[in-house]
Scaffold this active site. Structure first.
Site, mmCIF file in Angstrom:
data_model
loop_
_atom_site.group_PDB
_atom_site.id
_atom_site.type_symbol
_atom_site.label_atom_id
_atom_site.label_comp_id
_atom_site.label_asym_id
_atom_site.label_seq_id
_atom_site.Cartn_x
_atom_site.Cartn_y
_atom_site.Cartn_z
ATOM 1 N N HIS B 52 1.115 -1.123 -0.191
ATOM 2 C CA HIS B 52 0.231 0.164 0.044
ATOM 3 C C HIS B 52 1.393 0.623 -0.487
ATOM 4 O O HIS B 52 0.444 2.043 -0.527
ATOM 5 C CB HIS B 52 -1.009 -0.708 1.424
ATOM 6 C CG HIS B 52 -2.015 1.350 1.612
ATOM 7 N ND1 HIS B 52 -3.132 1.002 0.595
ATOM 8 C CD2 HIS B 52 -1.959 2.108 1.619
ATOM 9 C CE1 HIS B 52 -3.552 2.445 1.121
ATOM 10 N NE2 HIS B 52 -3.275 3.080 1.380
ATOM 11 N N HIS B 98 -10.774 2.925 -1.064
ATOM 12 C CA HIS B 98 -10.630 2.604 0.677
ATOM 13 C C HIS B 98 -11.727 1.043 0.748
ATOM 14 O O HIS B 98 -12.411 1.344 1.172
ATOM 15 C CB HIS B 98 -11.652 3.940 1.066
ATOM 16 C CG HIS B 98 -10.725 3.913 2.810
ATOM 17 N ND1 HIS B 98 -11.694 4.422 3.393
ATOM 18 C CD2 HIS B 98 -9.194 3.840 2.940
ATOM 19 C CE1 HIS B 98 -10.262 4.814 4.910
ATOM 20 N NE2 HIS B 98 -9.475 4.135 3.870
#
Ligand SMILES: Nc1ncnc2c1ncn2[C@@H]1O[C@H](COP(=O)(O)OP(=O)(O)O)[C@@H](O)[C@H]1O
Ligand SMILES: [Mg+2]
Lengths: 83, 768, 242, 83
Positions: B52, B98
């Protein structure tokens, strides 16, 4: 049967509402207040002739888990009284 | 508590593996550190080197994107990309996924997604002026998916509405492949003066490091590494305690306070705290500035008293910002924060050590070369493998595999009611799309349009990606997504100028997924080059898999368009009886990957058509030229559902005013036309069309890129012809009556009242 | 014009987000100008009309407007209102006015339980207020609502009093100007979209006229007559008193 | 002192949220449930050395009346315990 469910923010989970209220209280002239947490209370009545106490308890518990509370961020407790 | 225990406790390879690092990565860490790292150091590395934060699988491939141009003031590498839009104004924009947090807790996951992307915008000094949301779920027939949809839309509304940022566009698709992994891509853009940009670079030895905003709790601890960088499986439940709750009220105050700090030049630089919290913001700021930072973790204001230093360093508590402030200005900074009732704490200082040092009650518990932490993360290239399911030829349509329907009108209403096509009014009416008083076109059309105050100029945004197309051919699908995003802007009269992208894929350690990723990036890059829309920012979300099942590759494209004079803008609604309907682009269509294929035949197969980029560029520039010459009354892109659905949408939109439907959808009165307008159109004869479109149903519902329906007042048809020149185009019919009627070769295909089309199109709420 | 511009004050609470829109709306009138009033201040800066703007003051936490109502500036606004000053509450401002007791009733959760952003049609029920004097009775204004708690409620006696005293200023209607099922976006009692106090100088409405002052924008310009009414009223009053 | 305040919708006042929960319960397989009402719980702590029980009671009551509940639409009760 009268049921009262208490839903409160889980420990460690941010409660922005409680925090905002706490922060504003001194401006309103209330001092010395801390630990403000805001939750929900849900009152309801179950009418079922032959519901045992355990069955009622199980049913309310399921209701809380599935609908009334969000178990990921909230805790719940409840009371059941005859009425 | 003394720091000694954290200094003395050294972390071994086992601990590293538990945190998601490989043995090789651990060895590299030991080399950088000159020995075994402390626990705090290891926790920091594990996060910064997670997929990430480090983009380890994607970095080399992303280099393929065009990222610069005369209008581009800031390309990838900062919190947001920035584009000059004229008159001294610039737009900062970025999109962020998200997905995983939203799958765990849809409302808060989506809400904090909005919060995070908005911080990326105002960190740079831009005032956020637009939000968009691009969403994917499993099929609506599943109760869990309806729950996710309801929560996600509610969360976006809750956060964006409270901030007073208009949410003016987005997209929602439903496909079985997203069942275990919904996608929540939040995009935000802001306005900034070209001379007011701040970058997240620490400088000035001795300057203060200041933490502004919310207190730090155990929110999202492990979020970046655990939630975003691993597949979902049975352990999902255990990962729940780290759920983050958004506080848009605090964020709203942060926006105002931070913009004031930046505009008054009270900060040297600023950086939001996103994934990996204080760790990533401090290491990135120091790395970019070639300086060191000393952070005293014990000075960070806490929500929970007993937090450990590593927890504090990696907490993802929301609504926090990090600023570098000089000694002279610290008092003013405190005053601004106090005025907005925000915590403001000096937690450290800029040093000349080039080291990120973490202190805990006077003891040093971590000491890491900032640049090597931020920029030396490993790079991984998985050997790519073309998946077996990919075919090179389009479907051969025969009556056995694709029996023609006997009622084409019913087929049309069925398509209009299909969740992927049906109106998303249910969702966007939960969003405040008009706050800030700049909205020119509200959600529901091809593009969202805003004016720039005190200027004739305007900006427009679109969001596009057809995941099913990208699944069948990631290169062509991704290219088509860029082309479509640009086409949507062109249909509103705007000039497309830049792209932000959110690349949602499965597990990149698998060759097939990596192949999809490489192909999609190539498709985006080629289309962006042809359309002259550089990529200025973006986000990659891997590991969107559950139980080994990956999502459709979904490279979402967000695009910015500009107007020199926003008053030329048009929308997709038919305006007046008698207007002539013209189809621009080829009369060709394919069943492959179409919504019709899915809805009528339950199939997803074949090979989607390739976009002819040269044709696309010509098409778009001519539409724009026609709009700028004020020749067109409406324009609408033909996308899902083909020509027939596009025509139906133009009819339905006619019952609206300024793009907004009437409060009572059953009774459209007033407005521009006073009622719904229908159309009478004739498709070309079978011989005239290409692809599978020889069959009437495929001519109506088949899909193809580079097709637009426009209307023109009859007397302006001549001038329009002149503008269009050699671009393929053909008069289809006229705007007339209150029915949509279609014929082919003189034979009637269907006649359906627009009221019926509208009911089908607005039927989503009944199924939620 | 010959007049000094009419001075509007727009209150800014933490969480207000239509404050800039209200400010901007006022500035589109050549005869008017606005200034911000900070919630921690008590000085109304000599303004002639006060707008409590929309938004989410204090995050709408606890109850909408419940915390804002205690801001220092609100005490001054309350005094101003009691002296006959013009006060207009829009959306969250309306909620704050009912919480402060300057307007009757309360605003509870929409019956649909969702935030609703939608064009509504508003019928001007009375022009006998400083906020609608430039309108015509029965005129229909098309303005956007955007709120979660716009469901007006009040006890039956008070409602009867409001009706009798012509205090219901705006109602939700359909495009033809008729009260109708589906025209009311939030379940408000008696289709109330806006009410004024007994002395008619305090007015609250849920829809957002400040987003409807420019014809070139999606919001249209139907909100203009409301601001025009205030400007006219202030100018008339100034003439009378000078 | 630990204070728990219960705020509930006044009788006769529409409770849209309670009504919605009541409507959705049968779909989830819960029958015989009626009278659902949703209110709030507010927990807070008061720290003041020399507060008598009556004074504390009066202070909380005032906080409820002025801020925590809206008497037009809500009722409240509260409990105070030493903590
Ligand atoms: N797919 C992409 N296309 C273009 N730029 C990208 C892409 N993915 C990431 N980036 C850029 O890489 C940088 C790091 O991204 P990210 O970690 O998401 O930023 P942040 O920490 O601000 O949220 C940003 O500048 C971002 O714009
Ligand atoms: Mg950032």
């Amino acid at each position: 049967m009268n049921v009262r469910v208490y839903v409160t923010p889980k420990k460690g989970i941010l409660d922005p509402q409680g925090a905002a209220v706490e922060r504003s209280l001194p401006n309103l002239g209330f001092s010395g207040v801390s630990g403000v947490q805001i939750g929900k209370i849900i009152d309801l009545t179950i009418t079922a002739d032959d519901l045992t106490a355990e069955a009622a308890h199980a049913q309310v518990d399921e209701m809380c888990r599935r609908l009334l509370a969000n178990p990921i961020i909230e805790d719940y407790t409840f009371t059941i009284s005859e009425g | 508590m003394s720091g000694e225990q954290y200094v003395n406790r050294r972390a071994d390879v086992e601990a590293a593996v538990k945190l998601g690092l490989t043995a090789d990565e651990y060895a590299h860490i030991c080399k950088i550190q000159g020995g075994e790292p402390t626990y705090v150091e290891l926790a920091i590395y594990s996060l910064m080197w997670s997929e990430h934060c480090s983009y380890k699988h994607s970095r080399p491939i992303l280099g393929r994107f065009p990222t610069s141009g005369p209008r581009i003031l800031q390309g990838p590498g900062e919190n947001a990309g920035i584009i000059d839009v004229g008159d001294g104004w610039a737009v900062a924009m970025k999109v962020e996924s998200h997905n995983h947090p939203s799958a765990v807790e849809p409302f808060q996951g989506a809400a904090t997604g909005v919060g995070g992307i908005v911080r990326d915008i105002f960190t740079m000094g831009a005032r956020p002026c637009v939000s968009m949301d691009s969403l994917r779920f499993g099929e609506l027939t599943e109760p869990r998916q309806r729950f996710l949809l309801d929560g996600v839309v509610g969360g976006i509304a809750h956060y964006g509405n409270c901030l007073g940022i208009p949410t003016i566009g987005g997209e929602i698709y439903f496909e079985p492949s997203y069942e275990g992994n919904c996608l929540v891509n939040a995009m935000s853009a802001g306005m900034i003066r070209t001379d007011g940009i701040v970058r997240a670079i620490a400088s000035g030895v001795g300057n203060h490091v200041v933490l502004i905003g919310s207190k730090t709790g155990r929110d999202g601890i492990g979020g970046a590494s655990v939630l975003a960088s691993q597949e979902f499986d049975e352990t999902l439940e255990e990962k729940r305690p780290s759920v983050q709750v958004g506080d848009p009220f605090t964020e709203k105050k942060l926006i105002e306070a931070c913009l004031e700090l930046i505009h008054r030049k009270l900060v040297v630089s600023m950086q939001d705290l996103g994934a990996a919290g204080l760790t990533s913001s401090s290491s990135e700021m120091s790395s970019k500035g070639f300086v060191g930072l000393d952070i005293h973790a014990d000075r960070v204001p806490l929500r929970e008293a007993d937090m450990e230093p590593w927890e504090i360093m990696i907490s993802e508590s929301q609504e926090r910002m990090l600023a570098i402030v000089t000694e002279q200005q610290i008092a003013d900074v405190r005053e601004v924060c106090e005025r907005w009732d925000l915590d403001c704490t000096v937690i450290g200082a800029v040093t000349d050590s080039k080291m990120l040092r973490i202190w805990w009650h006077g003891e040093r518990v971590a000491d890491i070369p900032a640049r090597r932490l931020a920029d030396e993360s490993p790079v991984i290239r998985t050997p790519s493998v073309k998946p077996d399911y990919i075919v090179d030829e389009p479907v051969a349509v025969d009556d056995a595999g694709y029996p023609p329907p006997n009622d084409l009108g019913a087929a049309l209403t069925q398509l209009l009611a299909a969740p992927n096509i049906a109106s998303k009014r249910w969702a966007f009416e939960q969003y405040d799309y008009i706050v800030q008083a700049n909205t020119v076109q509200i959600p529901g059309g091809d593009a969202a349009v805003l004016r720039i105050k005190d200027s004739l100029r305007g900006i427009a945004f679109s969001n596009d990606c057809n995941g099913r197309h990208c699944y069948l051919d990631p290169y062509r699908g991704a290219k088509a997504a860029v082309a479509e995003a640009a086409r949507n802007l062109a249909c509103a009269g705007a000039l497309p100028v830049a792209v932000t992208d959110c690349l949602n894929f499965g597990n990149p350690e698998k060759g097939e997924i990596y192949w999809q990723f490489e192909q999609a990036v190539e498709g985006i890059a080629e289309a962006c080059e042809a359309l002259d829309t550089p990529v200025v920012s973006g986000n990659v979300s891997f590991y969107n898999e559950s139980f080994g099942q990956a999502i459709y590759p979904t490279p979402m494209i967000g695009m910015l368009g500009i107007y020199e004079d926003v008053s030329v803008h048009i929308d997709d609604a038919f305006k007046d009886e008698g207007d002539v309907i013209v189809l621009l682009g080829a009369e060709a269509a394919w069943v492959d990957g179409s919504e019709y294929q899915k809805i009528a035949y339950g199939k997803v197969e074949g090979r989607v058509p390739d976009v002819d980029l040269q044709l696309e560029v010509e098409l778009q520039s001519k539409i724009r030229a026609a709009i700028e010459a004020r020749l067109l009354r409406s324009a609408h892109d033909c996308a899902e559902g083909g020509l027939a659905v596009a025509l139906a949408e133009c009819c339905i939109a006619s019952g609206s005013n300024g793009g907004a439907q009437f409060a009572d959808p059953e009774a459209p009165r007033g407005g521009r036309s006073g009622r719904w307008l229908g159309a009478d159109v004739a498709l070309g004869s079978a011989a005239a069309v290409a692809g599978a479109a020889q069959r009437p149903d495929l001519a109506l519902f088949g899909e193809a890129p580079s097709r637009v329906i426009v209307t023109v007042a009859a007397e302006l048809l001549g001038p329009l012809d002149e503008v269009l020149g050699g671009l393929p185009h053909r008069v289809l019919g006229r705007v007339t009556g209150t029915d949509l009627r279609c014929t082919m070769g003189g034979k009637e295909l269907f006649t359906v009242p627009v009221g019926e089309l509208h009911s089908a199109y607005e039927s989503l709420p009944e199924r939620l | 014009m010959g007049h000094a511009p009419v001075r509007f004050g727009v209150v800014v609470f933490p969480g207000s987000n239509c404050d800039a829109d209200a400010y901007h709306a006022v500035s589109t009138f050549p005869g008017a100008g606005a200034q911000y009033l900070w919630h921690k201040d008590t000085d109304l800066k000599d303004v002639q009309a006060v707008i409590l703007p929309g938004g989410f003051s204090y995050g709408d936490y606890l109850r909408c407007g419940a915390i804002a109502r205690f801001s220092p500036i609100m005490q001054s606004v309350i005094d101003f209102a009691h002296e006959g000053g013009l006060v207009m509450g829009i959306c969250n401002g309306f909620q704050t006015l009912v919480e402060a007791g300057l307007l009757p009733g309360a605003l509870i959760r929409n019956t649909g339980l969702k935030f609703v952003c939608r064009y509504v049609n508003l019928r001007v029920e009375t022009t006998r207020t400083p906020f609608t004097s430039a309108c015509e009775t029965g005129e229909v204004l098309r303005i956007v609502v955007k709120h979660n708690e716009g469901n007006y409620t009040v006890d039956p006696e008070t409602l009867a009093r409001l009706q009798a005293a012509d205090q219901i200023v705006l109602r939700y209607v359909d495009a033809a100007g008729e009260r109708a099922e589906g025209a009311n976006p939030n379940g408000a009692l008696d289709d109330v979209a806006g009410v004024c106090n007994e002395t008619r100088n305090v007015f609250g409405m849920m829809p957002h006229p400040e987003n409807s002052v420019e014809a070139g924008l999606a919001g249209g310009a139907d909100g203009r007559p409301l601001f025009q009414s205030i400007i006219d009223t202030v100018l008339r009053t100034a003439e009378v008193t000078s």
